[in-house]
Write a protein that holds these residues in place. Structure first.
Motif, PDB file in Angstrom:
ATOM      1  N   ALA A 274       0.838  -1.207   0.000  1.00 18.90           N
ATOM      2  CA  ALA A 274       0.000   0.000   0.000  1.00 18.90           C
ATOM      3  C   ALA A 274       0.872   1.257   0.000  1.00 18.90           C
ATOM      4  O   ALA A 274       0.584   2.236  -0.714  1.00 18.90           O
ATOM      5  CB  ALA A 274      -0.920  -0.009   1.223  1.00 18.90           C
ATOM      6  N   TYR A 275       1.953   1.215   0.776  1.00 16.22           N
ATOM      7  CA  TYR A 275       2.881   2.355   0.822  1.00 16.22           C
ATOM      8  C   TYR A 275       3.524   2.571  -0.538  1.00 16.22           C
ATOM      9  O   TYR A 275       3.659   3.713  -1.004  1.00 16.22           O
ATOM     10  CB  TYR A 275       3.943   2.093   1.889  1.00 16.22           C
ATOM     11  CG  TYR A 275       4.904   3.241   2.108  1.00 16.22           C
ATOM     12  CD1 TYR A 275       4.656   4.206   3.077  1.00 16.22           C
ATOM     13  CD2 TYR A 275       6.069   3.368   1.343  1.00 16.22           C
ATOM     14  CE1 TYR A 275       5.540   5.262   3.284  1.00 16.22           C
ATOM     15  CE2 TYR A 275       6.958   4.412   1.538  1.00 16.22           C
ATOM     16  CZ  TYR A 275       6.684   5.357   2.511  1.00 16.22           C
ATOM     17  OH  TYR A 275       7.553   6.401   2.703  1.00 16.22           O
ATOM     18  N   ASP A 276       3.928   1.482  -1.173  1.00 17.90           N
ATOM     19  CA  ASP A 276       4.547   1.578  -2.496  1.00 17.90           C
ATOM     20  C   ASP A 276       3.572   2.177  -3.505  1.00 17.90           C
ATOM     21  O   ASP A 276       3.962   2.978  -4.365  1.00 17.90           O
ATOM     22  CB  ASP A 276       4.997   0.188  -2.949  1.00 17.90           C
ATOM     23  CG  ASP A 276       5.619   0.201  -4.329  1.00 17.90           C
ATOM     24  OD1 ASP A 276       6.744   0.709  -4.474  1.00 17.90           O
ATOM     25  OD2 ASP A 276       4.970  -0.278  -5.276  1.00 17.90           O
TER      26      ASP A 276
ATOM     27  N   LEU B  75      10.385   3.746  -2.883  1.00 13.88           N
ATOM     28  CA  LEU B  75      11.062   2.664  -2.177  1.00 13.88           C
ATOM     29  C   LEU B  75      12.235   2.114  -2.973  1.00 13.88           C
ATOM     30  O   LEU B  75      12.191   2.042  -4.200  1.00 13.88           O
ATOM     31  CB  LEU B  75      10.080   1.528  -1.886  1.00 13.88           C
ATOM     32  CG  LEU B  75       8.985   1.802  -0.858  1.00 13.88           C
ATOM     33  CD1 LEU B  75       8.034   0.616  -0.782  1.00 13.88           C
ATOM     34  CD2 LEU B  75       9.589   2.086   0.515  1.00 13.88           C
ATOM     35  N   ASN B  76      13.294   1.717  -2.270  1.00 14.12           N
ATOM     36  CA  ASN B  76      14.399   1.007  -2.912  1.00 14.12           C
ATOM     37  C   ASN B  76      14.727  -0.242  -2.112  1.00 14.12           C
ATOM     38  O   ASN B  76      14.455  -0.316  -0.917  1.00 14.12           O
ATOM     39  CB  ASN B  76      15.629   1.899  -3.081  1.00 14.12           C
ATOM     40  CG  ASN B  76      16.021   2.612  -1.800  1.00 14.12           C
ATOM     41  OD1 ASN B  76      15.987   2.035  -0.722  1.00 14.12           O
ATOM     42  ND2 ASN B  76      16.393   3.885  -1.917  1.00 14.12           N
TER      43      ASN B  76
ATOM     44  N   GLN C 195      10.855 -10.891  -8.761  1.00  8.03           N
ATOM     45  CA  GLN C 195       9.653 -11.693  -8.905  1.00  8.03           C
ATOM     46  C   GLN C 195       8.528 -11.121  -8.031  1.00  8.03           C
ATOM     47  O   GLN C 195       7.372 -11.043  -8.454  1.00  8.03           O
ATOM     48  CB  GLN C 195       9.936 -13.149  -8.520  1.00  8.03           C
ATOM     49  CG  GLN C 195       8.750 -14.081  -8.744  1.00  8.03           C
ATOM     50  CD  GLN C 195       9.040 -15.489  -8.296  1.00  8.03           C
ATOM     51  OE1 GLN C 195      10.018 -15.745  -7.598  1.00  8.03           O
ATOM     52  NE2 GLN C 195       8.189 -16.423  -8.680  1.00  8.03           N
ATOM     53  N   PHE C 196       8.890 -10.723  -6.810  1.00  6.34           N
ATOM     54  CA  PHE C 196       7.932 -10.076  -5.903  1.00  6.34           C
ATOM     55  C   PHE C 196       7.363  -8.806  -6.551  1.00  6.34           C
ATOM     56  O   PHE C 196       6.144  -8.560  -6.519  1.00  6.34           O
ATOM     57  CB  PHE C 196       8.632  -9.745  -4.584  1.00  6.34           C
ATOM     58  CG  PHE C 196       7.807  -8.978  -3.602  1.00  6.34           C
ATOM     59  CD1 PHE C 196       6.932  -9.634  -2.750  1.00  6.34           C
ATOM     60  CD2 PHE C 196       7.917  -7.596  -3.510  1.00  6.34           C
ATOM     61  CE1 PHE C 196       6.167  -8.921  -1.833  1.00  6.34           C
ATOM     62  CE2 PHE C 196       7.166  -6.874  -2.594  1.00  6.34           C
ATOM     63  CZ  PHE C 196       6.284  -7.540  -1.745  1.00  6.34           C
ATOM     64  N   LYS C 197       8.243  -8.008  -7.142  1.00  5.93           N
ATOM     65  CA  LYS C 197       7.799  -6.791  -7.828  1.00  5.93           C
ATOM     66  C   LYS C 197       6.831  -7.113  -8.962  1.00  5.93           C
ATOM     67  O   LYS C 197       5.791  -6.474  -9.122  1.00  5.93           O
ATOM     68  CB  LYS C 197       9.005  -6.029  -8.403  1.00  5.93           C
ATOM     69  CG  LYS C 197       9.834  -5.259  -7.397  1.00  5.93           C
ATOM     70  CD  LYS C 197      11.036  -4.603  -8.061  1.00  5.93           C
ATOM     71  CE  LYS C 197      10.640  -3.691  -9.209  1.00  5.93           C
ATOM     72  NZ  LYS C 197      11.827  -3.057  -9.836  1.00  5.93           N
ATOM     73  N   TYR C 198       7.186  -8.115  -9.745  1.00  4.78           N
ATOM     74  CA  TYR C 198       6.363  -8.489 -10.901  1.00  4.78           C
ATOM     75  C   TYR C 198       4.983  -8.977 -10.461  1.00  4.78           C
ATOM     76  O   TYR C 198       3.965  -8.626 -11.056  1.00  4.78           O
ATOM     77  CB  TYR C 198       7.065  -9.573 -11.714  1.00  4.78           C
ATOM     78  CG  TYR C 198       6.274 -10.054 -12.893  1.00  4.78           C
ATOM     79  CD1 TYR C 198       6.148  -9.269 -14.042  1.00  4.78           C
ATOM     80  CD2 TYR C 198       5.632 -11.298 -12.865  1.00  4.78           C
ATOM     81  CE1 TYR C 198       5.413  -9.709 -15.129  1.00  4.78           C
ATOM     82  CE2 TYR C 198       4.889 -11.736 -13.946  1.00  4.78           C
ATOM     83  CZ  TYR C 198       4.779 -10.949 -15.079  1.00  4.78           C
ATOM     84  OH  TYR C 198       4.041 -11.376 -16.148  1.00  4.78           O
TER      85      TYR C 198
ATOM     86  N   SER D  61       4.804  -3.696  -8.028  1.00  6.33           N
ATOM     87  CA  SER D  61       5.568  -2.707  -7.266  1.00  6.33           C
ATOM     88  C   SER D  61       6.552  -1.962  -8.168  1.00  6.33           C
ATOM     89  O   SER D  61       6.980  -2.466  -9.199  1.00  6.33           O
ATOM     90  CB  SER D  61       6.330  -3.407  -6.140  1.00  6.33           C
ATOM     91  OG  SER D  61       7.257  -2.534  -5.539  1.00  6.33           O
ATOM     92  N   GLN D  62       6.927  -0.741  -7.728  1.00  3.77           N
ATOM     93  CA  GLN D  62       7.858   0.077  -8.504  1.00  3.77           C
ATOM     94  C   GLN D  62       9.149   0.357  -7.729  1.00  3.77           C
ATOM     95  O   GLN D  62       9.787   1.394  -7.906  1.00  3.77           O
ATOM     96  CB  GLN D  62       7.184   1.395  -8.902  1.00  3.77           C
ATOM     97  CG  GLN D  62       5.953   1.193  -9.784  1.00  3.77           C
ATOM     98  CD  GLN D  62       5.329   2.505 -10.224  1.00  3.77           C
ATOM     99  OE1 GLN D  62       6.019   3.412 -10.700  1.00  3.77           O
ATOM    100  NE2 GLN D  62       4.022   2.628 -10.057  1.00  3.77           N
ATOM    101  N   MET D  63       9.543  -0.567  -6.863  1.00  2.00           N
ATOM    102  CA  MET D  63      10.762  -0.386  -6.075  1.00  2.00           C
ATOM    103  C   MET D  63      11.996  -0.375  -6.974  1.00  2.00           C
ATOM    104  O   MET D  63      12.026  -1.031  -8.013  1.00  2.00           O
ATOM    105  CB  MET D  63      10.897  -1.511  -5.052  1.00  2.00           C
ATOM    106  CG  MET D  63       9.777  -1.574  -4.034  1.00  2.00           C
ATOM    107  SD  MET D  63      10.044  -2.900  -2.815  1.00  2.00           S
ATOM    108  CE  MET D  63       9.894  -4.351  -3.857  1.00  2.00           C
ATOM    109  N   THR D  64      13.016   0.356  -6.544  1.00  3.84           N
ATOM    110  CA  THR D  64      14.266   0.466  -7.293  1.00  3.84           C
ATOM    111  C   THR D  64      15.329  -0.443  -6.690  1.00  3.84           C
ATOM    112  O   THR D  64      15.514  -0.472  -5.469  1.00  3.84           O
ATOM    113  CB  THR D  64      14.779   1.921  -7.273  1.00  3.84           C
ATOM    114  OG1 THR D  64      13.785   2.774  -7.863  1.00  3.84           O
ATOM    115  CG2 THR D  64      16.084   2.048  -8.057  1.00  3.84           C
TER     116      THR D  64
END
Length: 326
Positions: A148-150, A157-158, A174-177, A181-184
């Motif tokens: 939710a924060y992301d 987030l990175n 894989q978690f991002k996919y 999520s748009q973490m760097t």
């Protein structure tokens, strides 16, 4: 005359075969004849050390020769593999691999070797559970809150990893996919350095080995949001699986042993068997279990199937998620 010639040829072939059998038998009886080197393509203090160092002395006693461990980290584990294929294939050099090596087979096309061509499998050794942690100052306490924060702060987030192409990198990708999520990604040279920056707040989060991260979770220096397996882990009973928030997410790390192609089969089989005996020892199993790891020896053939399946699995994920090496 032709019959006599054929008979002579047959006798010669039988003699050669007999000589080969005798040579193999003699090799099996005398191997090893000098110290055995085990290359760990990971930084000191990482998962390779955690698995191999507790049994190295017992392994040396079983083999009657010193077992020397050499850390050669770098290039996502590729440097150690390259070093291993440059040594004589006399049965006295082995190399530990992890699922990071299955990943870089696809992610880094110019490795300088092909895993299942330039190496032969020896044995599966251990599974290492993973855990998703964040810096305590990040205002999230669950995986659901992290997502939710992301979503509310896209791109803010990175996450840290022990390097581009490592299991920690790809599992987080894989978690991002799976979550959008748009973490760097912020790659480091080792998990230890990455871990330090998550603790200090330089980086927001990472997925790391449970065994190495557990003390920092217990001291409150990082906050655990979820474990990588589909069920809770006995060492972190209050931490739910990531899968509770991300259905289908189920990942851990593993390590095993390989040898340079051309290594005598008798050396491969004996080394595999001796490691298997140690991993079946209740004292050794408890030692690993106390660190949150599962241990399991295997035949060389069975481990070869594991490596092949993991190479195929990560090749599919890399293609589907469009993961690139940093």
């Amino acid at each position: 005359m032709k019959a006599i010639s054929s008979l002579r040829l047959t006798r010669r072939l039988l003699c050669l075969l007999g000589s080969s059998v005798l040579a193999c038998s003699a090799f099996a009886q005398t191997w090893p004849t000098k110290p055995i080197k085990v290359i760990l393509p990971f930084a000191a203090g990482g998962g390779g050390d955690t698995v191999m160092r507790p049994i190295s002395q017992k392994l040396a006693e079983a083999l009657g020769q010193q077992v020397v461990l050499e850390n050669i980290p770098g290039a996502g584990g590729a440097l150690g593999m390259r070093a291993a294929i440059r040594v004589p294939t006399d049965g006295h050099t082995f190399v530990m691999i992890s699922n990071t090596h299955a990943i870089i087979e696809t992610l880094q096309p110019n490795l300088g070797y092909v895993t299942l061509k330039d190496f032969v499998p020896v044995t599966y050794m251990a599974s290492l559970p993973l855990v998703l942690v964040v810096n305590p100052n990040l205002p999230v306490k669950t995986t659901q809150e992290l997502l939710a924060y992301d979503k509310q702060h896209p791109g803010k987030l990175n996450y840290a990893s022990s390097g581009s192409g490592t299991i920690y990198h790809l599992v987080t990708e894989q978690f991002k996919y799976m979550t959008g999520s748009q973490m760097t990604h912020v790659p480091y040279k080792s998990s230890a350095v990455a871990r330090t920056d998550v603790i200090s707040g330089q980086v927001d989060l990472m997925i790391d080995g449970l065994a190495t991260m557990k003390p920092f979770i217990e001291s409150g220096r990082v906050r655990a949001l979820g474990v990588g397996a589909a069920t809770r882990h006995p060492h972190l009973p209050n931490v739910p699986p990531v899968a509770d928030a991300v259905p289908g997410f189920n990942e851990d790390a593993w390590v095993g042993m390989m040898a340079p192609a051309g290594t005598p089969q008798v050396a491969v089989d004996r080394f595999s068997a001796e490691i298997g005996k140690l991993l079946a020892n209740p004292e050794v199993r408890k030692l690993y279990a106390d660190q949150g790891m599962g241990v399991q020896g295997s035949t060389p053939a069975a481990f070869g199937v594991t490596v092949k399946n993991d190479i195929d699995k990560w090749a599919h994920i890399i293609k589907t998620a469009k993961v690139k090496a940093d």
